[in-house]
Scaffold this motif. Structure first.
Motif, mmCIF file in Angstrom:
data_model
loop_
_atom_site.group_PDB
_atom_site.id
_atom_site.type_symbol
_atom_site.label_atom_id
_atom_site.label_comp_id
_atom_site.label_asym_id
_atom_site.label_seq_id
_atom_site.Cartn_x
_atom_site.Cartn_y
_atom_site.Cartn_z
ATOM 1 N N ALA A 89 77.076 -54.221 35.239
ATOM 2 C CA ALA A 89 77.278 -52.923 35.903
ATOM 3 C C ALA A 89 76.210 -51.924 35.462
ATOM 4 O O ALA A 89 75.649 -51.181 36.290
ATOM 5 N N THR A 90 75.909 -51.907 34.173
ATOM 6 C CA THR A 90 74.871 -51.001 33.660
ATOM 7 C C THR A 90 73.520 -51.356 34.266
ATOM 8 O O THR A 90 72.745 -50.480 34.669
ATOM 9 N N ALA A 91 73.242 -52.667 34.363
ATOM 10 C CA ALA A 91 71.965 -53.117 34.928
ATOM 11 C C ALA A 91 71.876 -52.769 36.414
ATOM 12 O O ALA A 91 70.837 -52.288 36.886
ATOM 13 N N VAL A 92 72.962 -52.990 37.149
ATOM 14 C CA VAL A 92 72.973 -52.682 38.591
ATOM 15 C C VAL A 92 72.719 -51.186 38.799
ATOM 16 O O VAL A 92 71.888 -50.787 39.636
ATOM 17 N N ALA A 93 73.409 -50.352 38.009
ATOM 18 C CA ALA A 93 73.218 -48.898 38.145
ATOM 19 C C ALA A 93 71.773 -48.525 37.836
ATOM 20 O O ALA A 93 71.165 -47.723 38.557
ATOM 21 N N ALA A 94 71.202 -49.112 36.793
ATOM 22 C CA ALA A 94 69.813 -48.805 36.432
ATOM 23 C C ALA A 94 68.855 -49.247 37.544
ATOM 24 O O ALA A 94 67.977 -48.486 37.953
ATOM 25 N N LEU A 95 69.063 -50.459 38.052
ATOM 26 C CA LEU A 95 68.162 -50.981 39.086
ATOM 27 C C LEU A 95 68.243 -50.135 40.360
ATOM 28 O O LEU A 95 67.233 -49.889 41.015
ATOM 29 N N LEU A 96 69.442 -49.661 40.689
ATOM 30 C CA LEU A 96 69.590 -48.832 41.891
ATOM 31 C C LEU A 96 68.887 -47.482 41.722
ATOM 32 O O LEU A 96 68.494 -46.852 42.702
ATOM 33 N N ARG A 97 68.767 -47.049 40.466
ATOM 34 C CA ARG A 97 68.037 -45.798 40.195
ATOM 35 C C ARG A 97 66.542 -46.031 40.062
ATOM 36 O O ARG A 97 65.781 -45.106 39.843
ATOM 37 N N GLY A 98 66.134 -47.299 40.067
ATOM 38 C CA GLY A 98 64.734 -47.629 39.837
ATOM 39 C C GLY A 98 64.370 -47.606 38.362
ATOM 40 O O GLY A 98 63.199 -47.566 38.003
ATOM 41 N N ALA A 99 65.384 -47.642 37.496
ATOM 42 C CA ALA A 99 65.140 -47.619 36.050
ATOM 43 C C ALA A 99 65.129 -49.046 35.494
ATOM 44 O O ALA A 99 65.530 -49.991 36.175
ATOM 45 N N VAL A 100 64.681 -49.181 34.243
ATOM 46 C CA VAL A 100 64.625 -50.504 33.603
ATOM 47 C C VAL A 100 65.917 -50.719 32.819
ATOM 48 O O VAL A 100 66.255 -49.924 31.939
ATOM 49 N N PRO A 101 66.677 -51.785 33.121
ATOM 50 C CA PRO A 101 67.941 -52.026 32.401
ATOM 51 C C PRO A 101 67.686 -52.329 30.927
ATOM 52 O O PRO A 101 66.706 -53.012 30.605
ATOM 53 N N PRO A 102 68.562 -51.838 30.049
ATOM 54 C CA PRO A 102 68.373 -52.114 28.619
ATOM 55 C C PRO A 102 68.713 -53.559 28.287
ATOM 56 O O PRO A 102 69.567 -54.166 28.935
ATOM 57 N N ALA A 103 68.053 -54.122 27.249
ATOM 58 C CA ALA A 103 68.388 -55.492 26.805
ATOM 59 C C ALA A 103 69.743 -55.455 26.089
ATOM 60 O O ALA A 103 69.942 -54.637 25.195
ATOM 61 N N PRO A 104 70.667 -56.299 26.498
ATOM 62 C CA PRO A 104 72.028 -56.213 25.933
ATOM 63 C C PRO A 104 72.252 -57.115 24.715
ATOM 64 O O PRO A 104 71.479 -58.041 24.467
ATOM 65 N N LYS A 105 73.319 -56.817 23.984
ATOM 66 C CA LYS A 105 73.912 -57.776 23.042
ATOM 67 C C LYS A 105 75.348 -57.966 23.503
ATOM 68 O O LYS A 105 76.026 -56.993 23.837
ATOM 69 N N LEU A 106 75.799 -59.202 23.562
ATOM 70 C CA LEU A 106 77.157 -59.467 24.053
ATOM 71 C C LEU A 106 77.965 -60.189 22.981
ATOM 72 O O LEU A 106 77.406 -60.956 22.189
ATOM 73 N N ILE A 107 79.260 -59.942 23.014
ATOM 74 C CA ILE A 107 80.163 -60.563 22.027
ATOM 75 C C ILE A 107 81.201 -61.398 22.769
ATOM 76 O O ILE A 107 81.625 -61.034 23.875
ATOM 77 N N ASN A 108 81.613 -62.492 22.171
ATOM 78 C CA ASN A 108 82.778 -63.234 22.664
ATOM 79 C C ASN A 108 83.664 -63.607 21.482
ATOM 80 O O ASN A 108 83.177 -63.973 20.425
ATOM 81 N N THR A 109 84.968 -63.524 21.702
ATOM 82 C CA THR A 109 85.929 -64.091 20.747
ATOM 83 C C THR A 109 86.945 -64.888 21.549
ATOM 84 O O THR A 109 87.491 -64.377 22.530
ATOM 85 N N CYS A 110 87.173 -66.141 21.169
ATOM 86 C CA CYS A 110 88.223 -66.943 21.807
ATOM 87 C C CYS A 110 89.310 -67.244 20.792
ATOM 88 O O CYS A 110 89.062 -67.937 19.803
ATOM 89 N N TYR A 111 90.498 -66.718 21.035
ATOM 90 C CA TYR A 111 91.657 -67.057 20.213
ATOM 91 C C TYR A 111 92.357 -68.261 20.821
ATOM 92 O O TYR A 111 92.368 -68.428 22.039
ATOM 93 N N SER A 112 92.955 -69.093 19.983
ATOM 94 C CA SER A 112 93.847 -70.150 20.478
ATOM 95 C C SER A 112 95.096 -70.151 19.618
ATOM 96 O O SER A 112 95.012 -69.948 18.401
ATOM 97 N N LEU A 113 96.233 -70.406 20.274
ATOM 98 C CA LEU A 113 97.471 -70.579 19.513
ATOM 99 C C LEU A 113 97.724 -72.079 19.336
ATOM 100 O O LEU A 113 97.676 -72.837 20.306
ATOM 101 N N VAL A 114 97.974 -72.485 18.104
ATOM 102 C CA VAL A 114 98.335 -73.883 17.838
ATOM 103 C C VAL A 114 99.868 -73.992 17.794
ATOM 104 O O VAL A 114 100.447 -75.026 18.074
ATOM 105 N N ALA A 115 100.501 -72.888 17.452
ATOM 106 C CA ALA A 115 101.962 -72.708 17.498
ATOM 107 C C ALA A 115 102.166 -71.209 17.703
ATOM 108 O O ALA A 115 101.203 -70.437 17.547
#
Ligand SMILES: Cc1cc2nc3c(=O)[nH]c(=O)nc-3n(C[C@H](O)[C@H](O)[C@H](O)COP(=O)(O)OP(=O)(O)OC[C@H]3O[C@@H](n4cnc5c(N)ncnc54)[C@H](O)[C@@H]3O)c2cc1C
Length: 418
Positions: A335-361
């Protein structure tokens, strides 16, 4: 309540770049998002926050979430706890078109809907999730899934698997067929095995659970296997690819799963087939021969179609697993990249996080976390960041992670749909 979108905020950016993109300063740019899951609903709201006019295309009035659907299968939670509507998305100013998208014309920048109407766009975001490949496993098609459920799209299939477990005699064999990588939710089949074992242990203790796997290792493997030994001794058997775990054919009528090393007959068979990006991504020409969609890791723009972005399970996100957590993170970056591109701006390089929880019980949770950034054209693990739950943690630590898992689900669904 969320802050109302700032159209002025978007336009002030647009005015700053009026020379580069004069047309966009005249009218609000149009963004169309296809798919109202964790990726698409998040992205539509975030793009709207940037001030663009957004239409979310989603045929279902109710979204049924997969995370925690394994708890429904194990009888620990009603399906209704998984279901969410789009009223809050609409209140944010997102137009919701309650139809499926049937085609995309990237040259004309136009989407056609099932009813025949069309939507023009400046930028399109594809977030259709997965299609199950009913052509990939001989003997397993949509008809067969009515007897041998996949339950890999939550809803009626989830309840079907639940009912089959309830109807099974004590002493029966449950078989889970797990696919090769990549697929939606890498720890999902093993969380499912754990929670089905929990149900069997408490209700049908003479039963067995077999996992026939098309790969030789899996997410959080050491933690899962240690927990199975402690909680469900002798109940779960995992058969790796190299030990003959790959199912090559299915006889649905007799619930027989055929491997190169022999046949296995199930009382209840849960077949999770290979997958690919949702059909509309194929139709749009955004998927490559793997069936998934290559993207630029900064903007999530398709490497195959201009002005088209792909997020969530459908995209090839390098080291990032196909999870709701990833989908939500990718949606905000996109979304940030789309907004930047529509303005003709350069999108910032991102850092992304993921966490996956699992229940064993119900009171035993484990997790894996990772941090990702663009490097050499793909999303790559940031070395030294993330990791898995400790191996020899005490019971109160596992119980706390189970609570964190529940809190994560409440938080993300409130953010995306609330
Ligand atoms: C059993 C199981 C457990 C899981 N547990 C977890 C977990 O604990 N944590 C986690 O982070 N992830 C988990 N996941 C993974 C998670 O569910 C997915 O990664 C996530 O749903 C991906 O989001 P998405 O928006 O890309 O796709 P989806 O959630 O599938 O959403 C796609 C949407 O697009 C719509 N759509 C498709 N085609 C069209 C079209 N042509 N026109 C319009 N709309 C269309 C669909 O109706 C759907 O609403 C689990 C998955 C499973 C199966």
């Amino acid at each position: 309540m969320r802050a109302s979108p700032s159209r002025r905020g978007f336009l002030s950016g647009a005015l700053a770049t009026v020379v580069a993109r004069p047309a966009l300063a005249q009218t609000s740019p149009r963004v169309v998002v296809i798919g109202g899951g964790f990726a698409g609903a998040t992205c539509a709201r975030a793009v709207r926050d940037h001030g663009a006019a957004v239409t979310l295309v989603e045929p279902s009035a109710t979204y049924t979430a997969c995370p925690f659907s394994n708890e429904v299968i194990a009888g620990l939670r009603p399906l209704e706890a998984q279901q969410f509507g789009y009223d809050a998305v609409r209140r944010d100013g997102v137009a919701v078109a309650a139809q499926a998208a049937t085609s995309v014309d990237p040259q004309a920048r136009q989407v056609t809907l099932a009813g025949g109407s069309t939507l023009d766009y400046d930028r399109l975001v594809l977030a259709p999730g997965i299609d199950l490949r009913f052509d990939a496993l001989p003997g397993y098609d949509e008809e067969a899934s009515k007897a041998l459920p996949h339950a890999w799209k939550a809803g009626e299939q989830t309840l079907l698997l639940r009912r089959q477990l309830e109807a099974m005699d004590d002493g029966g064999t449950v078989i889970i067929v797990a696919p090769a990588n990549p697929f939606r939710c890498p720890p999902g089949p093993y969380e499912r095995a754990s929670l089905i074992a929990h149900y069997l242990k408490t209700r049908k203790p003479r039963s067995k659970l077999l996992i026939l796997d098309a790969k030789d290792n899996f997410s959080k493997q050491g933690l899962f296997q240690a927990a199975w030994k402690a909680l469900y001794p002798g109940m779960i058997e995992w058969v790796a690819l190299s030990a003959g775990g790959k199912v090559v054919r299915i006889d649905a009528a007799s619930k027989t799963l055929v491997t190169e090393f022999g046949d296995h007959k199930a009382q209840v068979a849960n077949v999770i087939p290979p997958q690919r990006a949702g059909g509309i991504a194929q139709v749009a020409g955004a998927a490559d021969r793997s069936g998934w969609c290559p993207i630029d890791p900064v903007t999530f723009e398709s490497k195959l179609q201009p002005n088209v972005h792909v997020i969530g399970d459908a995209c090839i996100a390098g080291g990032m697993p196909k999870s709701a957590f990833s989908a939500n993170a990718q949606a905000k970056v996109c979304a940030t990249a789309v907004a930047a591109l529509l303005r003709g701006a350069v999108p910032p390089a991102p850092k992304l996080i993921n966490t996956c929880y699992s229940l064993v019980a119900p009171d035993y949770g484990i997790s894996v976390a990772g941090v990702y950034r663009p490097a050499n054209g793909v999303l790559t693990d940031v070395e030294g960041a993330g990791g898995v739950s400790p191996a020899n943690a005490p019971p109160d630590f596992r119980a706390l992670e189970a609570r964190y898992a529940e809190a994560w689900f409440r938080t993300i669904t409130a953010e995306v749909f609330g």
